[in-house]
Design a protein around this motif. Sequence first.
Motif, mmCIF file in Angstrom:
data_model
loop_
_atom_site.group_PDB
_atom_site.id
_atom_site.type_symbol
_atom_site.label_atom_id
_atom_site.label_comp_id
_atom_site.label_asym_id
_atom_site.label_seq_id
_atom_site.Cartn_x
_atom_site.Cartn_y
_atom_site.Cartn_z
ATOM 1 N N GLU A 20 0.845 -1.332 -0.077
ATOM 2 C CA GLU A 20 0.069 0.039 0.084
ATOM 3 C C GLU A 20 0.922 1.105 -0.012
ATOM 4 O OE1 GLU A 20 -2.885 -0.090 3.312
ATOM 5 O OE2 GLU A 20 -3.496 -2.176 2.579
ATOM 6 N N HIS A 21 1.928 1.198 0.554
ATOM 7 C CA HIS A 21 3.019 2.245 0.743
ATOM 8 C C HIS A 21 3.563 2.591 -0.724
ATOM 9 C CE1 HIS A 21 7.182 3.783 2.197
ATOM 10 N NE2 HIS A 21 6.358 4.718 1.841
ATOM 11 N N MET A 22 3.797 1.412 -1.531
ATOM 12 C CA MET A 22 4.189 1.641 -2.860
ATOM 13 C C MET A 22 3.283 2.383 -3.728
ATOM 14 S SD MET A 22 6.953 -1.184 -3.334
ATOM 15 C CE MET A 22 6.035 -2.769 -2.609
ATOM 16 N N CYS A 23 2.058 1.788 -3.352
ATOM 17 C CA CYS A 23 0.964 2.186 -4.299
ATOM 18 C C CYS A 23 0.604 3.807 -4.000
ATOM 19 C CB CYS A 23 -0.450 1.712 -3.740
ATOM 20 S SG CYS A 23 -0.760 0.116 -4.287
ATOM 21 N N CYS A 24 0.870 4.417 -2.822
ATOM 22 C CA CYS A 24 0.825 5.867 -2.382
ATOM 23 C C CYS A 24 1.784 6.516 -2.815
ATOM 24 C CB CYS A 24 0.597 6.129 -0.847
ATOM 25 S SG CYS A 24 -0.754 5.465 -0.053
ATOM 26 N N GLN A 25 2.961 6.017 -3.016
ATOM 27 C CA GLN A 25 4.206 6.719 -3.805
ATOM 28 C C GLN A 25 3.826 6.904 -5.383
ATOM 29 O OE1 GLN A 25 7.532 3.995 -2.318
ATOM 30 N NE2 GLN A 25 8.261 5.529 -1.473
ATOM 31 N N VAL A 26 3.098 5.969 -6.009
ATOM 32 C CA VAL A 26 2.891 6.133 -7.250
ATOM 33 C C VAL A 26 1.667 7.097 -7.547
ATOM 34 C CG1 VAL A 26 1.921 4.985 -9.387
ATOM 35 C CG2 VAL A 26 3.598 3.737 -7.836
ATOM 36 N N LEU A 27 0.816 7.073 -6.813
ATOM 37 C CA LEU A 27 -0.122 8.064 -6.773
ATOM 38 C C LEU A 27 0.205 9.296 -6.506
ATOM 39 C CD1 LEU A 27 -3.209 6.131 -5.045
ATOM 40 C CD2 LEU A 27 -2.726 6.430 -7.345
ATOM 41 N N ASP A 28 1.220 9.704 -5.419
ATOM 42 C CA ASP A 28 2.019 10.930 -5.179
ATOM 43 C C ASP A 28 2.718 11.557 -6.583
ATOM 44 O OD1 ASP A 28 0.832 11.183 -2.660
ATOM 45 O OD2 ASP A 28 2.649 10.368 -1.611
ATOM 46 N N LYS A 29 3.224 10.366 -7.124
ATOM 47 C CA LYS A 29 4.104 10.875 -8.431
ATOM 48 C C LYS A 29 3.193 11.429 -9.534
ATOM 49 C CE LYS A 29 6.575 8.333 -12.107
ATOM 50 N NZ LYS A 29 6.871 6.937 -12.659
ATOM 51 N N LEU A 30 2.026 10.581 -9.654
ATOM 52 C CA LEU A 30 1.099 11.176 -10.619
ATOM 53 C C LEU A 30 0.180 12.086 -10.360
ATOM 54 C CD1 LEU A 30 -0.266 7.726 -11.571
ATOM 55 C CD2 LEU A 30 1.342 9.010 -12.813
ATOM 56 N N GLY A 31 0.459 12.908 -8.963
ATOM 57 C CA GLY A 31 -0.082 14.144 -8.582
ATOM 58 C C GLY A 31 -1.574 13.816 -8.241
ATOM 59 N N LEU A 32 -1.908 12.667 -7.807
ATOM 60 C CA LEU A 32 -3.355 12.420 -7.568
ATOM 61 C C LEU A 32 -3.691 12.449 -6.021
ATOM 62 C CD1 LEU A 32 -3.732 9.217 -10.075
ATOM 63 C CD2 LEU A 32 -4.712 11.532 -10.238
ATOM 64 N N GLU A 33 -5.051 12.991 -5.584
ATOM 65 C CA GLU A 33 -5.300 12.904 -4.358
ATOM 66 C C GLU A 33 -5.911 11.534 -4.062
ATOM 67 O OE1 GLU A 33 -8.899 15.205 -1.840
ATOM 68 O OE2 GLU A 33 -8.049 16.222 -3.615
ATOM 69 N N TYR A 34 -5.805 11.148 -2.850
ATOM 70 C CA TYR A 34 -6.388 9.903 -2.298
ATOM 71 C C TYR A 34 -6.626 9.772 -0.942
ATOM 72 C CZ TYR A 34 -1.733 9.035 -1.174
ATOM 73 O OH TYR A 34 -0.239 9.314 -0.607
ATOM 74 N N LYS A 35 -7.480 8.845 -0.464
ATOM 75 C CA LYS A 35 -7.965 8.562 0.811
ATOM 76 C C LYS A 35 -7.730 7.181 0.927
ATOM 77 C CE LYS A 35 -11.417 12.268 1.334
ATOM 78 N NZ LYS A 35 -12.822 12.571 1.877
ATOM 79 N N ILE A 36 -7.609 6.804 2.495
ATOM 80 C CA ILE A 36 -7.439 5.452 2.819
ATOM 81 C C ILE A 36 -8.428 4.962 3.358
ATOM 82 C CG2 ILE A 36 -5.847 3.898 4.115
ATOM 83 C CD1 ILE A 36 -4.463 5.554 2.222
ATOM 84 N N GLU A 37 -9.053 3.862 3.046
ATOM 85 C CA GLU A 37 -10.148 2.838 3.600
ATOM 86 C C GLU A 37 -11.589 3.838 3.783
ATOM 87 O OE1 GLU A 37 -8.512 0.526 6.735
ATOM 88 O OE2 GLU A 37 -7.388 -0.885 5.474
ATOM 89 N N ILE A 38 -11.660 4.206 2.883
ATOM 90 C CA ILE A 38 -13.205 4.875 3.020
ATOM 91 C C ILE A 38 -14.177 3.645 2.942
ATOM 92 C CG2 ILE A 38 -12.316 6.887 1.917
ATOM 93 C CD1 ILE A 38 -13.966 6.133 -0.581
ATOM 94 N N ALA A 39 -15.695 3.945 3.123
ATOM 95 C CA ALA A 39 -16.625 2.788 3.143
ATOM 96 C C ALA A 39 -17.237 2.879 1.970
ATOM 97 C CB ALA A 39 -17.505 3.092 4.386
ATOM 98 N N VAL A 40 -17.524 1.633 1.114
ATOM 99 C CA VAL A 40 -18.157 1.656 -0.041
ATOM 100 C C VAL A 40 -19.344 0.760 -0.219
ATOM 101 C CG1 VAL A 40 -17.960 0.881 -2.756
ATOM 102 C CG2 VAL A 40 -16.141 2.171 -1.496
ATOM 103 N N GLY A 41 -20.440 0.998 -0.382
ATOM 104 C CA GLY A 41 -21.536 0.254 -0.428
ATOM 105 C C GLY A 41 -22.502 0.300 0.442
ATOM 106 N N ASP A 42 -23.901 0.268 0.447
ATOM 107 C CA ASP A 42 -24.831 0.465 1.498
ATOM 108 C C ASP A 42 -25.546 -0.830 2.089
ATOM 109 O OD1 ASP A 42 -26.120 -0.791 -0.666
ATOM 110 O OD2 ASP A 42 -27.431 1.165 -1.109
ATOM 111 N N GLU A 43 -25.051 -1.983 1.727
ATOM 112 C CA GLU A 43 -25.356 -3.159 2.520
ATOM 113 C C GLU A 43 -24.713 -3.408 3.870
ATOM 114 O OE1 GLU A 43 -25.559 -6.453 -0.246
ATOM 115 O OE2 GLU A 43 -26.358 -4.979 -1.839
ATOM 116 N N TYR A 44 -25.458 -3.318 4.960
ATOM 117 C CA TYR A 44 -24.683 -3.383 6.116
ATOM 118 C C TYR A 44 -23.633 -4.692 6.297
ATOM 119 C CZ TYR A 44 -23.871 -4.309 11.350
ATOM 120 O OH TYR A 44 -23.267 -4.432 12.462
ATOM 121 N N ALA A 45 -23.972 -5.670 5.597
ATOM 122 C CA ALA A 45 -23.388 -7.094 5.771
ATOM 123 C C ALA A 45 -22.283 -7.128 4.567
ATOM 124 C CB ALA A 45 -24.148 -8.425 5.768
#
Length: 265
Positions: A136-161
Amino acid sequence: MYELQISYLTKRLAEIPHGSFGMRGGWMVVNVTYDPSDKNTDPYHKRTYRVDSDQGRRWSPLITEYINVSNKLKLLTEQWNSYFKNPPRLLDYPLQKKRKTFMTDEFYRNAKEYANPVTIEHPIEFNGRILRSKNEHMCCQVLDKLGLEYKIEIAVGDEYANILYPDITFLVPSQQRCIGIEVNGALGEIKYAQKSMNRHKSYMGYGLKIGKDIIFVDISESTQFYADVFEDQVKTAILIGLDDIVFPYGVDDILRDSGSGEFWF
């Protein structure tokens, strides 16, 4: 891609304050020469604040963004003029899309980081963020290189389970959408491979497309992360997003007339 980026940056310039940095009386100052919320501010009636003052700290990031956006727009325009014979055509925002998902820029802005309730057992710190793995650290380094804004572990989906927590989600503001990233390690083991397949099904169940809305970084062993391959995945996912946008005119004609098929991310 060029026209979309130029359109977005042009729109963004109209939304944010304009100004510059300089020196006055031996102090570093920020000059505000345009304020969308104050019609009385212009180059002849500018406002000047010391950078280390409360007002200076407020305005400095905004003027820094203005300078960065202006430079990007200038560079893109120069590149456009070197490739194409016709001027770029501007698209209106909000964009019209043939296919819509909930992974929008608004969804991204409202999403909170670290929504995953599972404890991070071996935390890795990177630029003030806490990550679960070196990959994940290396992924963030690539995204920084590309100048992309990002967030870590947001919640996706609306089904509780069936709430999903992509390891990283990055923003593509010109397309008004965001893209999630799942880093799947140890796929050489059956239980981890099965877990990855289940995640594929869960994301697809929400109407998201693998490789377009969600990028899976599949790694058999911890030493097999290839930054260049991941960078290509990111660029490809961004490029594929153009298919969803309804352009108010044909795009093939200008590429055919120019003889160029290059795009800028």
